[in-house]
Design a protein around this motif. Structure first.
Motif, PDB file in Angstrom:
ATOM      1  N   SER A  87     -21.469  18.121-144.298  1.00 26.85           N
ATOM      2  CA  SER A  87     -21.211  18.109-145.739  1.00 26.85           C
ATOM      3  C   SER A  87     -22.283  18.875-146.493  1.00 26.85           C
ATOM      4  O   SER A  87     -21.978  19.607-147.449  1.00 26.85           O
ATOM      5  CB  SER A  87     -21.145  16.664-146.240  1.00 26.85           C
ATOM      6  OG  SER A  87     -20.122  15.942-145.594  1.00 26.85           O
ATOM      7  N   CYS A  91     -21.501  22.063-148.756  1.00 29.09           N
ATOM      8  CA  CYS A  91     -21.877  22.059-150.181  1.00 29.09           C
ATOM      9  C   CYS A  91     -22.827  23.200-150.505  1.00 29.09           C
ATOM     10  O   CYS A  91     -22.735  23.816-151.575  1.00 29.09           O
ATOM     11  CB  CYS A  91     -22.512  20.725-150.547  1.00 29.09           C
ATOM     12  SG  CYS A  91     -21.382  19.321-150.517  1.00 29.09           S
ATOM     13  N   PRO A 121     -19.701  14.809-161.182  1.00 29.12           N
ATOM     14  CA  PRO A 121     -20.535  13.710-160.664  1.00 29.12           C
ATOM     15  C   PRO A 121     -20.417  12.424-161.464  1.00 29.12           C
ATOM     16  O   PRO A 121     -20.898  11.382-161.004  1.00 29.12           O
ATOM     17  CB  PRO A 121     -21.966  14.291-160.763  1.00 29.12           C
ATOM     18  CG  PRO A 121     -21.785  15.762-160.749  1.00 29.12           C
ATOM     19  CD  PRO A 121     -20.508  16.007-161.484  1.00 29.12           C
ATOM     20  N   SER A 125     -16.848   8.283-156.326  1.00 24.73           N
ATOM     21  CA  SER A 125     -16.441   9.111-155.192  1.00 24.73           C
ATOM     22  C   SER A 125     -15.065   8.729-154.658  1.00 24.73           C
ATOM     23  O   SER A 125     -14.354   9.581-154.109  1.00 24.73           O
ATOM     24  CB  SER A 125     -17.485   9.011-154.075  1.00 24.73           C
ATOM     25  OG  SER A 125     -17.615   7.669-153.627  1.00 24.73           O
ATOM     26  N   ILE A 128     -11.995  10.911-155.512  1.00 23.11           N
ATOM     27  CA  ILE A 128     -11.716  12.095-154.695  1.00 23.11           C
ATOM     28  C   ILE A 128     -10.844  11.705-153.505  1.00 23.11           C
ATOM     29  O   ILE A 128      -9.875  12.389-153.151  1.00 23.11           O
ATOM     30  CB  ILE A 128     -13.025  12.744-154.226  1.00 23.11           C
ATOM     31  CG1 ILE A 128     -13.811  13.277-155.424  1.00 23.11           C
ATOM     32  CG2 ILE A 128     -12.746  13.864-153.233  1.00 23.11           C
ATOM     33  CD1 ILE A 128     -13.128  14.396-156.161  1.00 23.11           C
ATOM     34  N   GLU A 158     -16.056  14.926-148.925  1.00 21.81           N
ATOM     35  CA  GLU A 158     -17.464  14.873-149.309  1.00 21.81           C
ATOM     36  C   GLU A 158     -17.938  16.217-149.856  1.00 21.81           C
ATOM     37  O   GLU A 158     -18.705  16.265-150.827  1.00 21.81           O
ATOM     38  CB  GLU A 158     -18.313  14.444-148.112  1.00 21.81           C
ATOM     39  CG  GLU A 158     -18.113  12.986-147.726  1.00 21.81           C
ATOM     40  CD  GLU A 158     -19.063  12.524-146.647  1.00 21.81           C
ATOM     41  OE1 GLU A 158     -19.794  13.383-146.087  1.00 21.81           O
ATOM     42  OE2 GLU A 158     -19.098  11.314-146.348  1.00 21.81           O
ATOM     43  N   PHE A 161     -16.652  16.549-153.405  1.00 19.99           N
ATOM     44  CA  PHE A 161     -17.309  15.688-154.395  1.00 19.99           C
ATOM     45  C   PHE A 161     -18.770  16.073-154.634  1.00 19.99           C
ATOM     46  O   PHE A 161     -19.258  16.015-155.772  1.00 19.99           O
ATOM     47  CB  PHE A 161     -17.238  14.229-153.942  1.00 19.99           C
ATOM     48  CG  PHE A 161     -17.851  13.272-154.921  1.00 19.99           C
ATOM     49  CD1 PHE A 161     -17.196  12.963-156.105  1.00 19.99           C
ATOM     50  CD2 PHE A 161     -19.080  12.690-154.672  1.00 19.99           C
ATOM     51  CE1 PHE A 161     -17.763  12.082-157.022  1.00 19.99           C
ATOM     52  CE2 PHE A 161     -19.652  11.811-155.574  1.00 19.99           C
ATOM     53  CZ  PHE A 161     -18.988  11.497-156.761  1.00 19.99           C
ATOM     54  N   TYR A 162     -19.483  16.480-153.584  1.00 20.06           N
ATOM     55  CA  TYR A 162     -20.930  16.676-153.706  1.00 20.06           C
ATOM     56  C   TYR A 162     -21.344  18.124-153.945  1.00 20.06           C
ATOM     57  O   TYR A 162     -22.532  18.385-154.151  1.00 20.06           O
ATOM     58  CB  TYR A 162     -21.637  16.148-152.455  1.00 20.06           C
ATOM     59  CG  TYR A 162     -21.644  14.646-152.381  1.00 20.06           C
ATOM     60  CD1 TYR A 162     -22.428  13.900-153.244  1.00 20.06           C
ATOM     61  CD2 TYR A 162     -20.855  13.968-151.461  1.00 20.06           C
ATOM     62  CE1 TYR A 162     -22.436  12.514-153.182  1.00 20.06           C
ATOM     63  CE2 TYR A 162     -20.849  12.588-151.394  1.00 20.06           C
ATOM     64  CZ  TYR A 162     -21.646  11.863-152.261  1.00 20.06           C
ATOM     65  OH  TYR A 162     -21.641  10.497-152.219  1.00 20.06           O
ATOM     66  N   THR A 219     -24.901  11.787-148.836  1.00 18.17           N
ATOM     67  CA  THR A 219     -23.851  11.710-147.828  1.00 18.17           C
ATOM     68  C   THR A 219     -24.241  10.808-146.660  1.00 18.17           C
ATOM     69  O   THR A 219     -23.362  10.236-146.007  1.00 18.17           O
ATOM     70  CB  THR A 219     -23.506  13.115-147.300  1.00 18.17           C
ATOM     71  OG1 THR A 219     -24.710  13.795-146.883  1.00 18.17           O
ATOM     72  CG2 THR A 219     -22.823  13.938-148.376  1.00 18.17           C
ATOM     73  N   GLU A 222     -22.959   7.572-147.937  1.00 15.00           N
ATOM     74  CA  GLU A 222     -21.630   7.553-148.538  1.00 15.00           C
ATOM     75  C   GLU A 222     -20.777   6.438-147.918  1.00 15.00           C
ATOM     76  O   GLU A 222     -20.695   6.309-146.699  1.00 15.00           O
ATOM     77  CB  GLU A 222     -20.947   8.904-148.355  1.00 15.00           C
ATOM     78  CG  GLU A 222     -19.525   8.952-148.881  1.00 15.00           C
ATOM     79  CD  GLU A 222     -19.419   8.536-150.338  1.00 15.00           C
ATOM     80  OE1 GLU A 222     -18.511   7.750-150.648  1.00 15.00           O
ATOM     81  OE2 GLU A 222     -20.243   8.988-151.153  1.00 15.00           O
ATOM     82  N   ILE A 225     -15.862   7.001-149.954  1.00 20.06           N
ATOM     83  CA  ILE A 225     -14.904   7.974-149.412  1.00 20.06           C
ATOM     84  C   ILE A 225     -14.439   7.555-148.025  1.00 20.06           C
ATOM     85  O   ILE A 225     -13.237   7.567-147.721  1.00 20.06           O
ATOM     86  CB  ILE A 225     -15.535   9.375-149.385  1.00 20.06           C
ATOM     87  CG1 ILE A 225     -15.705   9.918-150.811  1.00 20.06           C
ATOM     88  CG2 ILE A 225     -14.694  10.336-148.556  1.00 20.06           C
ATOM     89  CD1 ILE A 225     -16.382  11.264-150.887  1.00 20.06           C
TER      90      ILE A 225
END
Length: 293
Positions: A87, A91, A121, A125, A128, A158, A161-162, A219, A222, A225
């Protein structure tokens, strides 16, 4: 004579004043310290003690040995690290690309995209994961089915979202690149790719490192999610804590996994603070001259 007495007493009063200031500061510092210890320190101590307590209530190290030596813990730790690293890499690549496009490639809607990145943000989460279920679930628009409930589905969610956590500091760093450096590099005949490698990216490197460390930290922990997607065969450390504590009521084992997760989080947070400190001190190396192509 009186004047001499006052002059002699003045240094003594001046010495006592800093002491009173220090005492006043300590009194103002006491309430937040008490709140921090009560709401964070005390529960953490309870979790640490519980991790050394067997189900019979005896203090022992066997709980740590049983948990750390189990295949279930090793698989969860391995999946957590793999998902966090994947992730973070996704990202970093996507956030850097989008930040470069918004900062240096004028197109309609660039400001709207930047504002959208700022607002993402603010949402939890699991939204998503819910949106992905509507899009790629078994009864979703695209009907991807099995893909969504695999590690790849968790990874995609992830990254989606991130990515703003990397894109936002990258945008700020790209906005601080002096235009004079870009003009000099272009006048020397450097191609855009070379300008990007030798001028733009070195300036933004501390910001990108800071964003990547933050994404890695988030993450690693996390939960929403992974839980909401219900991916088959995907068990991360937070999910393992949830399963041990809520499903099987094995609180000592859950405490051991939680303490391992806390230690990993603290190590990653130290790396994030180090990268953020480098960003604040202007650690970029973009001032290097670009040789004539």
């Amino acid at each position: 004579m009186t004047g001499l007495v006052f002059e002699a007493a003045a240094p003594a009063r001046a010495g006592r004043r800093p002491q009173r200031v220090r005492r006043a500061r300590l009194w103002w510092l006491l309430p937040p310290v008490v709140v921090l210890l009560g709401f964070f320190g005390y529960p953490l101590v309870l979790v640490a003690v519980q991790s050394f307590t067997s189900k019979s209530g005896a203090l022992t190290l066997s709980v740590w040995g049983d948990v750390l030596g189990s295949a279930e813990f090793r698989d969860a730790a391995w999946q957590t690290v793999l998902l966090a690293l994947g992730s973070t890499a996704g990202c970093l690549l996507l956030g850097t690309f989008l930040a470069l496009a918004v900062a240096f490639v004028p197109f309609p809607g660039a400001r709207a995209l930047a504002r959208l990145v700022d607002t993402l943000p603010a949402f939890p989460s699991f939204l998503i994961a819910l949106a992905f279920t509507f899009l790629y679930g078994s009864a979703g628009v695209f009907g991807a089915g099995g893909f969504l409930y695999s590690p790849w589905g968790v990874l995609l969610a992830e990254v989606t979202f991130y990515t703003p956590f990397v894109m936002r500091p990258a945008l700020a760093a790209f906005g601080q690149v002096p235009a004079a450096q870009l003009e000099v590099a272009a006048s020397l005949g450097a191609r855009p790719g070379r300008v990007l490698r030798q001028v733009v990216l070195p300036e933004a490197l501390p910001s990108l490192a800071s964003g990547a460390c933050l994404v890695l930290l988030l993450t690693m922990n996390e939960f929403g999610i992974v839980l909401f997607l219900g991916a088959k065969g995907v068990t991360t450390l937070p999910m393992l804590v949830y399963g041990k504590a809520i499903v099987t009521f094995d609180f000592p084992a859950a405490s051991v996994v939680a303490m391992v997760d806390v230690v990993l989080s603290l190590v990653l947070y130290a790396g994030y603070r180090r990268a953020a400190g480098a960003m604040g001190s202007g650690g970029g190396g973009g001032g290097a001259a670009v040789d004539k192509a």
